[in-house]
Enzyme design. Structure first.
Site, PDB file in Angstrom:
ATOM      1  N   GLY A   8       2.716 -10.385  -5.120  1.00  0.00           N
ATOM      2  CA  GLY A   8       1.944  -9.429  -5.931  1.00  0.00           C
ATOM      3  C   GLY A   8       2.510  -8.032  -5.890  1.00  0.00           C
ATOM      4  CG  ASP A  58      -1.220 -17.608  -9.867  1.00  0.00           C
ATOM      5  OD1 ASP A  58      -1.851 -17.416  -8.807  1.00  0.00           O
ATOM      6  OD2 ASP A  58      -1.758 -17.597 -10.988  1.00  0.00           O
ATOM      7  CB  VAL A  59      -0.595 -16.343  -3.992  1.00  0.00           C
ATOM      8  CG1 VAL A  59       0.643 -15.471  -3.915  1.00  0.00           C
ATOM      9  CG2 VAL A  59      -1.832 -15.498  -4.287  1.00  0.00           C
ATOM     10  CG  ASN A  85       0.615  -6.527  -1.628  1.00  0.00           C
ATOM     11  OD1 ASN A  85       0.030  -5.569  -1.127  1.00  0.00           O
ATOM     12  ND2 ASN A  85       0.764  -6.644  -2.946  1.00  0.00           N
ATOM     13  CB  SER A 137      -9.475  -5.219   3.580  1.00  0.00           C
ATOM     14  OG  SER A 137     -10.543  -4.340   3.322  1.00  0.00           O
ATOM     15  CE1 TYR A 153      -9.998  -7.499  -1.325  1.00  0.00           C
ATOM     16  CE2 TYR A 153     -11.369  -6.172   0.148  1.00  0.00           C
ATOM     17  CZ  TYR A 153     -10.125  -6.473  -0.395  1.00  0.00           C
ATOM     18  OH  TYR A 153      -9.022  -5.743  -0.016  1.00  0.00           O
ATOM     19  CE  LYS A 157      -7.753  -8.665   1.310  1.00  0.00           C
ATOM     20  NZ  LYS A 157      -6.316  -8.876   1.107  1.00  0.00           N
TER      21      LYS A 157
HETATM   22  P1  NAP Z   1      -3.624  -3.882  -7.063  1.00  0.00           P
HETATM   23  O1  NAP Z   1      -3.016  -2.588  -7.455  1.00  0.00           O
HETATM   24  O2  NAP Z   1      -4.748  -4.454  -7.834  1.00  0.00           O
HETATM   25  O3  NAP Z   1      -2.414  -4.948  -6.950  1.00  0.00           O
HETATM   26  C1  NAP Z   1      -2.676  -6.277  -6.632  1.00  0.00           C
HETATM   27  C2  NAP Z   1      -1.431  -7.088  -6.871  1.00  0.00           C
HETATM   28  O4  NAP Z   1      -1.726  -8.453  -6.545  1.00  0.00           O
HETATM   29  C3  NAP Z   1      -0.982  -7.075  -8.344  1.00  0.00           C
HETATM   30  O5  NAP Z   1       0.418  -7.101  -8.403  1.00  0.00           O
HETATM   31  C4  NAP Z   1      -1.565  -8.375  -8.860  1.00  0.00           C
HETATM   32  O6  NAP Z   1      -0.892  -8.907  -9.990  1.00  0.00           O
HETATM   33  C5  NAP Z   1      -1.315  -9.256  -7.653  1.00  0.00           C
HETATM   34  N1  NAP Z   1      -2.055 -10.518  -7.708  1.00  0.00           N
HETATM   35  C6  NAP Z   1      -3.386 -10.716  -7.868  1.00  0.00           C
HETATM   36  N2  NAP Z   1      -3.650 -12.019  -7.883  1.00  0.00           N
HETATM   37  C7  NAP Z   1      -2.465 -12.675  -7.765  1.00  0.00           C
HETATM   38  C8  NAP Z   1      -2.079 -14.029  -7.723  1.00  0.00           C
HETATM   39  N3  NAP Z   1      -2.971 -15.027  -7.842  1.00  0.00           N
HETATM   40  N4  NAP Z   1      -0.765 -14.332  -7.543  1.00  0.00           N
HETATM   41  C9  NAP Z   1       0.157 -13.349  -7.426  1.00  0.00           C
HETATM   42  N5  NAP Z   1      -0.142 -12.035  -7.483  1.00  0.00           N
HETATM   43  C10 NAP Z   1      -1.446 -11.709  -7.646  1.00  0.00           C
HETATM   44  O7  NAP Z   1      -4.160  -3.823  -5.552  1.00  0.00           O
HETATM   45  P2  NAP Z   1      -3.620  -3.051  -4.250  1.00  0.00           P
HETATM   46  O8  NAP Z   1      -4.606  -2.000  -3.941  1.00  0.00           O
HETATM   47  O9  NAP Z   1      -2.189  -2.731  -4.398  1.00  0.00           O
HETATM   48  O10 NAP Z   1      -3.828  -4.210  -3.165  1.00  0.00           O
HETATM   49  C11 NAP Z   1      -2.752  -4.835  -2.472  1.00  0.00           C
HETATM   50  C12 NAP Z   1      -3.314  -5.518  -1.237  1.00  0.00           C
HETATM   51  O11 NAP Z   1      -3.920  -4.530  -0.390  1.00  0.00           O
HETATM   52  C13 NAP Z   1      -4.423  -6.537  -1.548  1.00  0.00           C
HETATM   53  O12 NAP Z   1      -4.305  -7.637  -0.692  1.00  0.00           O
HETATM   54  C14 NAP Z   1      -5.697  -5.772  -1.235  1.00  0.00           C
HETATM   55  O13 NAP Z   1      -6.763  -6.620  -0.902  1.00  0.00           O
HETATM   56  C15 NAP Z   1      -5.250  -4.920  -0.058  1.00  0.00           C
HETATM   57  N6  NAP Z   1      -6.088  -3.739   0.179  1.00  0.00           N
HETATM   58  C16 NAP Z   1      -6.150  -2.743  -0.739  1.00  0.00           C
HETATM   59  C17 NAP Z   1      -6.947  -1.630  -0.468  1.00  0.00           C
HETATM   60  C18 NAP Z   1      -7.072  -0.470  -1.435  1.00  0.00           C
HETATM   61  O14 NAP Z   1      -7.858   0.458  -1.144  1.00  0.00           O
HETATM   62  N7  NAP Z   1      -6.319  -0.431  -2.514  1.00  0.00           N
HETATM   63  C19 NAP Z   1      -7.677  -1.550   0.729  1.00  0.00           C
HETATM   64  C20 NAP Z   1      -7.580  -2.595   1.648  1.00  0.00           C
HETATM   65  C21 NAP Z   1      -6.765  -3.679   1.363  1.00  0.00           C
HETATM   66  P3  NAP Z   1      -1.405  -8.626 -11.525  1.00  0.00           P
HETATM   67  O15 NAP Z   1      -0.799  -7.303 -11.927  1.00  0.00           O
HETATM   68  O16 NAP Z   1      -0.857  -9.776 -12.272  1.00  0.00           O
HETATM   69  O17 NAP Z   1      -2.903  -8.575 -11.488  1.00  0.00           O
END
Ligand code: NAP
Length: 229
Positions: A8, A58-59, A85, A137, A153, A157
């Site tokens: 991702g 696609d995971v 990720n 998270s 969610y 996690k």
């Molecule tokens: P994001 O900007 O929404 O990016 C998520 C990424 O995951 C995108 O590239 C998305 O692809 C991809 N994805 C979703 N479902 C997928 C699937 N089935 N197969 C392959 N790729 C997939 O989110 P982010 O904030 O960067 O989050 C990254 C990680 O950090 C996640 O695990 C999230 O839970 C964790 N996290 C984030 C935060 C925060 O505050 N942002 C806090 C704690 C943890 P598409 O573009 O195709 O949708």
């Protein structure tokens, strides 16, 4: 040069981590579920240094993970680091006792079973000394108070944290470390505009874990420090 697969990674924390690792001269396998998005992201990373490879995966689709691993094997690539990720939060994830079956299924399949399946499938490509980093998270914590936000969610996690501990135990003999990282609340499409952390800050601990000389296994990290599960 390390070879680092980031699931991702066409946007958000995964993309920023890829960018920082490329600047350090590593080979990054940029991966996502939509080929056109990965191509666009890769085009914007071309001048960052290091090396880039693209991988559609696609995971949430086990057969797709297998085909992706076969492709990497065909390219004769070994993974030094796997960063799980990819993740989602459903807009309608509000109440664990009422959330729809679809919310439960897609959240757990993408955020918990997905990373586990990616590990199981990619393991033959990983030698002793390699690392697995699962992006968790604060919402997955079993010691912080329950927050009342996106409960499916958060549960996904917590499950990923449990998976991390068990895999760390199972893979210790093979000298493959497995850790979880909480990136904090980060400004991305998922985190939203009110998040206090920049995406650069969100990627910092991941880059450190992927590249630092030695790390422990079976731990939960935030800001390069071990935190309670
Ligand atoms: P994001 O900007 O929404 O990016 C998520 C990424 O995951 C995108 O590239 C998305 O692809 C991809 N994805 C979703 N479902 C997928 C699937 N089935 N197969 C392959 N790729 C997939 O989110 P982010 O904030 O960067 O989050 C990254 C990680 O950090 C996640 O695990 C999230 O839970 C964790 N996290 C984030 C935060 C925060 O505050 N942002 C806090 C704690 C943890 P598409 O573009 O195709 O949708």
């Amino acid at each position: 040069m390390k070879t680092i697969l980031i699931t991702g990674s066409n946007k958000g924390i995964g993309y920023e981590t890829a960018k920082q690792l490329m600047r350090l001269g590593h080979r990054v396998i940029l991966s996502g579920r939509d080929e056109s998005k990965i191509r666009l992201a890769a085009a914007s990373l071309e001048k960052e240094g290091g090396e880039i490879q693209l991988l559609e995966m696609d995971v949430s689709v086990p057969e797709g993970i297998q085909s992706a691993a076969d492709l990497l094997r065909g390219r004769q690539l070994k993974l030094d680091v796997l960063i799980n990720n990819a993740g989602i939060v459903h807009k309608s994830d509000r109440d664990l006792s009422k959330d729809s079956e679809d919310v439960l299924q897609t959240t757990l399949t993408t955020n918990s079973l997905g990373p586990l399946r990616v590990v199981r499938t990619m393991l033959p490509l990983m030698a002793p000394g390699s690392r697995i980093i699962n992006i968790s998270s604060g919402g997955g914590s079993m010691t912080d108070p329950v927050g009342g936000w996106s409960p499916a969610y958060c549960v996904s996690k917590s499950l990923l944290n449990a998976i991390t501990r068990h895999l760390a135990y199972e893979l210790e003999d093979r000298k493959i470390s497995v850790n979880a990282v909480s990136p904090g609340w980060v400004k991305t499409d998922m985190g939203g505009k009110s998040a206090p952390r920049s995406v650069e800050r969100g990627a910092e601990t991941l880059v450190w874990m992927a590249t630092t000389k030695s790390i422990p296994t079976g731990m939960f990290f935030r800001d390069k420090k071990v935190i309670p599960w």
